[in-house]
Design a protein around this motif. Structure first.
Motif, mmCIF file in Angstrom:
data_model
loop_
_atom_site.group_PDB
_atom_site.id
_atom_site.type_symbol
_atom_site.label_atom_id
_atom_site.label_comp_id
_atom_site.label_asym_id
_atom_site.label_seq_id
_atom_site.Cartn_x
_atom_site.Cartn_y
_atom_site.Cartn_z
ATOM 1 N N SER A 42 6.541 13.296 10.964
ATOM 2 C CA SER A 42 5.371 12.854 10.277
ATOM 3 C C SER A 42 5.812 11.744 9.146
ATOM 4 C CB SER A 42 4.132 13.515 9.947
ATOM 5 O OG SER A 42 4.667 14.432 8.895
ATOM 6 N N PHE A 43 4.974 10.591 8.821
ATOM 7 C CA PHE A 43 5.366 9.880 7.891
ATOM 8 C C PHE A 43 4.029 9.398 7.042
ATOM 9 C CE2 PHE A 43 6.236 5.522 5.992
ATOM 10 C CZ PHE A 43 7.302 5.614 5.453
ATOM 11 N N THR A 44 3.792 10.067 5.861
ATOM 12 C CA THR A 44 2.545 9.540 5.113
ATOM 13 C C THR A 44 2.763 8.490 3.998
ATOM 14 O OG1 THR A 44 1.814 11.974 5.500
ATOM 15 C CG2 THR A 44 0.622 10.896 3.775
ATOM 16 N N VAL A 45 1.940 7.478 4.102
ATOM 17 C CA VAL A 45 1.896 6.688 2.988
ATOM 18 C C VAL A 45 0.814 6.784 1.855
ATOM 19 C CG1 VAL A 45 2.043 4.016 2.534
ATOM 20 C CG2 VAL A 45 2.927 5.090 4.725
ATOM 21 N N ASP A 46 1.280 6.719 0.485
ATOM 22 C CA ASP A 46 0.136 6.853 -0.408
ATOM 23 C C ASP A 46 -0.247 5.588 -0.821
ATOM 24 O OD1 ASP A 46 -1.477 7.670 -2.733
ATOM 25 O OD2 ASP A 46 -0.071 8.329 -3.520
ATOM 26 N N CYS A 47 -1.441 5.189 -0.391
ATOM 27 C CA CYS A 47 -1.991 3.958 -0.652
ATOM 28 C C CYS A 47 -3.294 3.969 -1.574
ATOM 29 C CB CYS A 47 -2.327 3.019 0.407
ATOM 30 S SG CYS A 47 -0.960 2.688 1.777
ATOM 31 N N GLY A 48 -3.648 4.995 -2.020
ATOM 32 C CA GLY A 48 -4.669 5.256 -3.107
ATOM 33 C C GLY A 48 -6.067 5.566 -2.355
ATOM 34 N N LYS A 49 -7.104 5.267 -3.319
ATOM 35 C CA LYS A 49 -8.509 5.544 -2.601
ATOM 36 C C LYS A 49 -9.467 4.459 -2.644
ATOM 37 C CE LYS A 49 -8.555 9.280 -5.104
ATOM 38 N NZ LYS A 49 -8.953 10.527 -5.479
ATOM 39 N N ASN A 50 -8.822 3.184 -2.825
ATOM 40 C CA ASN A 50 -9.591 1.840 -3.201
ATOM 41 C C ASN A 50 -10.027 2.046 -4.656
ATOM 42 O OD1 ASN A 50 -10.567 -0.566 -3.193
ATOM 43 N ND2 ASN A 50 -12.456 -0.157 -1.871
ATOM 44 N N GLU A 51 -9.215 2.409 -5.649
ATOM 45 C CA GLU A 51 -9.823 2.454 -6.927
ATOM 46 C C GLU A 51 -9.888 1.099 -7.445
ATOM 47 O OE1 GLU A 51 -6.952 6.334 -6.458
ATOM 48 O OE2 GLU A 51 -7.234 4.391 -5.677
ATOM 49 N N ASN A 52 -9.310 0.144 -6.907
ATOM 50 C CA ASN A 52 -9.330 -1.202 -7.452
ATOM 51 C C ASN A 52 -10.572 -1.873 -7.083
ATOM 52 O OD1 ASN A 52 -8.108 -1.152 -4.863
ATOM 53 N ND2 ASN A 52 -7.648 -3.341 -5.272
ATOM 54 N N GLY A 53 -11.435 -1.271 -6.057
ATOM 55 C CA GLY A 53 -12.940 -1.841 -5.669
ATOM 56 C C GLY A 53 -12.681 -2.922 -4.643
ATOM 57 N N HIS A 54 -11.714 -2.968 -3.791
ATOM 58 C CA HIS A 54 -11.524 -3.891 -2.811
ATOM 59 C C HIS A 54 -12.552 -3.920 -1.638
ATOM 60 C CE1 HIS A 54 -8.453 -6.361 -0.345
ATOM 61 N NE2 HIS A 54 -9.528 -6.935 -0.048
ATOM 62 N N PHE A 55 -13.701 -4.878 -1.706
ATOM 63 C CA PHE A 55 -14.651 -4.595 -0.691
ATOM 64 C C PHE A 55 -14.796 -5.993 -0.023
ATOM 65 C CE2 PHE A 55 -15.750 -1.339 -3.731
ATOM 66 C CZ PHE A 55 -15.853 -0.029 -2.859
ATOM 67 N N ASN A 56 -15.172 -6.001 1.349
ATOM 68 C CA ASN A 56 -15.849 -7.210 1.606
ATOM 69 C C ASN A 56 -16.333 -7.024 2.930
ATOM 70 O OD1 ASN A 56 -13.856 -7.948 3.797
ATOM 71 N ND2 ASN A 56 -12.387 -8.512 1.977
ATOM 72 N N PRO A 57 -17.397 -7.922 3.490
ATOM 73 C CA PRO A 57 -18.080 -7.674 4.965
ATOM 74 C C PRO A 57 -17.164 -8.533 5.844
ATOM 75 C CG PRO A 57 -19.342 -9.177 3.414
ATOM 76 C CD PRO A 57 -18.211 -8.780 2.767
ATOM 77 N N ASP A 58 -15.730 -8.860 5.762
ATOM 78 C CA ASP A 58 -15.299 -9.475 6.628
ATOM 79 C C ASP A 58 -14.391 -8.682 7.621
ATOM 80 O OD1 ASP A 58 -16.158 -11.340 4.905
ATOM 81 O OD2 ASP A 58 -14.332 -11.605 3.857
ATOM 82 N N ASN A 59 -13.779 -9.246 8.671
ATOM 83 C CA ASN A 59 -12.917 -8.664 9.533
ATOM 84 C C ASN A 59 -11.989 -9.659 10.101
ATOM 85 O OD1 ASN A 59 -11.401 -7.362 11.630
ATOM 86 N ND2 ASN A 59 -12.963 -5.784 11.785
ATOM 87 N N PHE A 60 -10.691 -9.874 9.476
ATOM 88 C CA PHE A 60 -10.068 -10.741 9.932
ATOM 89 C C PHE A 60 -9.347 -10.798 11.113
ATOM 90 C CE2 PHE A 60 -7.010 -8.110 7.906
ATOM 91 C CZ PHE A 60 -5.550 -8.157 8.730
ATOM 92 N N ILE A 61 -9.397 -9.562 11.497
ATOM 93 C CA ILE A 61 -8.915 -9.107 13.046
ATOM 94 C C ILE A 61 -10.064 -9.596 14.179
ATOM 95 C CG2 ILE A 61 -8.124 -7.454 14.675
ATOM 96 C CD1 ILE A 61 -6.933 -5.804 12.216
#
Length: 359
Positions: free
Chosen positions: A75-94
């Protein structure tokens, strides 16, 4: 590495103002909202209370395939935080590239710092990341909210809920962009975000191609049917059972969403017209179908410290398209691989060699 890579930026906590978007009208205890530009259509704020289930009454239903002799068990776990910087939007580029508010519900992002409707391979590369190891991949899912408490509710209960949530915080800036028709309330930051890649029960995994897109679940399950929808909801300590409803957890247990992505890839395709045909799930024995090759299996687990009375009263909900009315079975998740070749090589080696790695 950019100066903000590997660091989780934190903004001050405030409550989301639920009155920022349009007119809210209370009707017999049910709140409905209308907004300009919405042709007068009303959207219910609350989740359907019949969709809440006591997890202790659910029988275990998670079966894991037995690993074969050639299994990749690391297994390989990546620590990317919990969105502490408040990055939100109602988009989906995929799923809706280039369309602002294409999702019609708010997404929570970790990883790539630039992600929005206009994101493409060039813009994602080199944009910076919240991940400690420099992984610039984009990881995003719909937010969970708590309905604003009714006037006259027991103050002691509110104080207890506040104490229970003091370490996870309602988010963030009182930004009108965070309030959408039918999707309002106090955004809950996950207490735990676990991003882990695992192997395959029957074979070694190969590298994911850069810019691979993968979807989990179906945001429009009501319209599309259940074929691509997934049971996502459980409680900590009860991970051997997952349900398509919202769980009510016993004392000492927290609400948890578990999103395991498909991991059998057709060639080196990074996408397909419906964003699904290029990558499929293994079968019940963990094997990829003929012509498909195993790549690392991504699971994103999100844990929320939601007060027990809020759970029991059916007052938390996941953001959704308006027609889904916060249907928990519409829960979903999105991933775009922007890892460097070096990180991907470490991931694959770790998984194939049966090690447990964290970065």
């Amino acid at each position: 590495m950019a100066g903000n890579q590997g660091r989780h930026r934190i903004v001050r906590r405030t409550k989301i103002a639920t009155a920022l978007l349009g007119l809210s009208i209370a009707v017999g205890g049910l709140v409905v909202s209308t907004t300009t530009g919405d042709s007068g259509k009303a959207a219910a704020d609350e989740a359907d209370k019949s969709q809440f289930v006591d997890i202790a009454k659910v029988r275990p239903n998670v079966d894991k395939p037995e690993p074969g002799e050639n299994a990749s068990t690391g297994s390989f776990t990546v620590d990317c935080g919990k969105n502490e910087n408040g990055h939100f939007n109602p988009d989906n580029f995929i799923a809706q590239p280039g369309i602002r508010n294409g999702a019609q519900h708010l997404h929570d992002y970790v990883g790539n710092l630039s992600t929005n409707a206009d994101s493409n391979n060039d813009s994602l590369l080199g944009a910076g990341t919240t991940c400690e190891n420099g992984d610039e991949s984009a990881y995003f899912w719909p937010v969970v909210r708590i309905d604003t408490e009714e006037e006259g509710e027991d103050q002691q209960g509110r104080n207890q809920g506040s104490r229970n949530n003091q370490n996870q915080a309602q988010l963030d800036e009182p930004n009108a962009d965070n309030e959408l028709a039918g999707n309002d309330g106090e955004i809950q930051r996950p207490a735990v975000v676990d991003i882990t890649f695992k192997g395959n029960a029957k074979e070694k995994v190969k590298e994911m191609p850069k810019f691979l897109r993968i979807l989990y679940g179906d945001a429009k399950v009501t319209a599309n049917g259940p074929a691509n929808a997934r049971e996502s909801w459980t409680c900590t300590g009860f991970e051997n059972r997952v349900i398509k409803q919202y769980p009510i957890c016993p004392g000492g247990s927290d609400v948890k969403r578990v999103h395991t992505f498909p991991s059998c890839l057709a060639g080196n395709n990074i996408d397909s017209e419906n964003h699904r045909d290029h990558i499929k799930y293994p079968d019940g024995n963990g094997e990829c179908a003929n012509g498909l090759t195993a790549v690392p299996e991504l699971t994103i687990s999100l844990t929320y410290r939601i007060p027990r009375d809020v759970q029991a009263n059916g007052r938390y909900k996941v953001d959704s398209f308006p027609e889904e009315d916060h249907n928990p079975f519409s829960d979903h998740d999105d991933f775009a691989n922007v890892m460097s070749n070096q990180i991907m090589d470490r991931l694959v080696d770790c998984v194939n060699e049966g090690r447990k790695c964290r970065e």
